[in-house]
Design a protein around this motif. Structure first.
Motif, mmCIF file in Angstrom:
data_model
loop_
_atom_site.group_PDB
_atom_site.id
_atom_site.type_symbol
_atom_site.label_atom_id
_atom_site.label_comp_id
_atom_site.label_asym_id
_atom_site.label_seq_id
_atom_site.Cartn_x
_atom_site.Cartn_y
_atom_site.Cartn_z
ATOM 1 N N VAL A 1 0.656 -1.280 -0.025
ATOM 2 C CA VAL A 1 -0.045 0.069 -0.122
ATOM 3 C C VAL A 1 0.663 1.200 -0.004
ATOM 4 N N SER B 1 -4.185 -1.697 -3.424
ATOM 5 C CA SER B 1 -5.444 -2.060 -2.553
ATOM 6 C C SER B 1 -4.990 -2.684 -1.277
ATOM 7 N N LEU C 1 -5.307 -5.881 1.000
ATOM 8 C CA LEU C 1 -6.028 -7.178 0.947
ATOM 9 C C LEU C 1 -6.105 -7.473 2.396
ATOM 10 N N SER C 2 -7.409 -8.291 2.641
ATOM 11 C CA SER C 2 -7.863 -8.793 3.950
ATOM 12 C C SER C 2 -6.516 -9.742 4.699
ATOM 13 N N LYS D 1 -14.049 -1.764 2.578
ATOM 14 C CA LYS D 1 -15.197 -2.180 1.945
ATOM 15 C C LYS D 1 -15.844 -3.357 2.582
ATOM 16 N N SER E 1 -13.678 -11.206 2.970
ATOM 17 C CA SER E 1 -13.712 -10.305 1.729
ATOM 18 C C SER E 1 -12.060 -10.230 1.398
ATOM 19 N N LYS E 2 -12.178 -10.346 0.098
ATOM 20 C CA LYS E 2 -10.645 -10.313 -0.425
ATOM 21 C C LYS E 2 -9.880 -8.842 -0.454
ATOM 22 N N VAL E 3 -10.558 -7.937 -0.846
ATOM 23 C CA VAL E 3 -9.987 -6.618 -0.485
ATOM 24 C C VAL E 3 -10.691 -5.694 0.522
ATOM 25 N N CYS E 4 -9.830 -5.286 1.450
ATOM 26 C CA CYS E 4 -10.274 -4.595 2.866
ATOM 27 C C CYS E 4 -10.546 -3.238 2.317
ATOM 28 N N HIS F 1 -9.886 -0.450 -0.896
ATOM 29 C CA HIS F 1 -9.403 -0.079 -2.291
ATOM 30 C C HIS F 1 -8.335 0.989 -2.172
ATOM 31 N N ARG F 2 -7.408 0.947 -3.306
ATOM 32 C CA ARG F 2 -6.579 2.069 -3.144
ATOM 33 C C ARG F 2 -6.879 3.410 -3.413
#
Length: 352
Positions: A288, A294, A296-297, A329, A338-341, A343-344
């Protein structure tokens, strides 16, 4: 830069509005005269005015600040009509109408409410009205409280795309120490790096009725400057102070605009209260911070707090150092589902 300013936010502090028998009507009359002159010259003016609690204190015959939030809310409810009545009387002399606009932090954090407030200001200015803004103390609780009108004025300047923010106070600008008790205090004429003032100046003093002090003015000015808005802190009792500022005369302390943050970035940094913390490993930190990816969790090793999708959280290293702030998210309960925690596009680097 100042001569070109078409839309100006003017913040007025409680001490300027404080008179021997209540509100300082002479100051209000003088302020309205200067604003009317600015309007005649084709400029738009938005006032951010303290004074409601002060008016309530005077109306009820008290001689102290409120002890609790409930007392502040009650005194504000009593005083706000008095304050607006005097502004309306003063501005009507010049054929100008005023509007009361009461805001909370929640009105500014929400994108929808932010845009709605922005559209309301645009309509008021189109009608030729002078908006008079204050925090909605009557309904504010800690969760939605802005806290002081210095920061509120910065937020309003950003909200309305102002060209200039002027903070009027009892001091003639920012000094390296309190000039009332230090005759050798020196005025700081221009500020390029507001954060350096906190190490070189003494901002421990507050006024008798005001919520903040010079420290909050520097903090607020820094926020507006980072959105590309020049800020001047000047003495409200100086003759024709507003007219002299827009003529280009060197008055008070000028905070130079440094960069222009996106509206979303500004909201994340300065308006959204973090509901929790995410602690990430070194790999996630590099992703990041260095690569702009982004979050990720799977890179989150632990978290604190309870949050829902759309809330703001701080992102920290495992040792607790804050590296950024973002909008999640997912909720705290579904974090690892969730995959993405974050977003960038919803993440902003801050650092300690």
């Amino acid at each position: 830069m100042l001569k070109r300013a078409k839309r100006i936010v003017v913040k007025v502090g409680s001490q300027l509005l404080s008179g021997a028998e209540g509100l300082n009507l002479e100051f209000i009359d003088e302020l309205s005269r200067q604003v009317a002159k600015l309007r005649e010259a084709g400029r738009e003016v938005i006032l951010v005015s303290s004074g409601a609690v002060l008016a309530g204190i005077k109306a009820l015959g008290l001689n102290r600040k409120p002890f609790s939030l409930a007392e502040k809310q009650a005194l504000s409810a009593v005083g706000q009509p008095y304050l607006m009545a005097e502004y309306r009387r003063a501005f009507n002399r010049f054929g100008l109408e005023v509007a009361q606009v009461l805001l909370t932090a929640e009105d500014l954090r929400s994108k929808e409410r932010f845009l709605n407030a922005k559209n309301t200001f645009e309509a008021l200015l189109k009608f030729g009205v002078v908006p008079v803004v204050n925090e909605n103390d009557t309904v504010s609780v800690e969760e939605i409280k802005i806290g002081d009108n210095d920061n509120l004025s910065a937020h309003v300047a950003v909200l309305t795309d102002a060209d200039l923010l002027v903070m009027l106070t009892v001091s003639n600008g920012i000094y390296d120490k309190d000039p009332r008790s230090n005759p050798d205090a020196k005025l700081v004429p221009v500020v390029e790096r507001p954060e350096e003032l906190f190490s070189s100046c003494d901002f421990s003093c507050k006024t008798s009725f005001g919520t903040g002090g010079m420290g909050t003015k520097v903090e607020a000015a820094s926020k507006a400057a980072k959105k590309g808005i020049p800020v001047i802190v000047a003495g409200g009792k100086e003759p024709d102070v507003l007219l002299r500022i827009v003529s280009g005369e060197r008055v008070g302390t000028l905070f130079l605009p440094s960069k222009k943050l996106r509206a979303k970035t500004y909201r994340i940094l300065y308006l959204m209260k973090p509901k929790g913390r995410l602690y990430v490993d070194e790999g996630a930190k590099r992703a990041v911070v260095e690569q702009g990816m982004s979050l990720l969790s799977k890179g989150v090793k632990r978290f604190e707090g309870q949050f829902e999708k759309g809330d703001a959280v701080e992102v920290c290293t495992l040792d607790g150092s804050v590296i950024g702030k973002g909008i999640v998210k997912c909720s705290s309960e579904s974090l690892y589902d969730s995959k993405v925690c974050i977003h960038r596009d919803d993440f902003v680097l801050t650092g300690d």
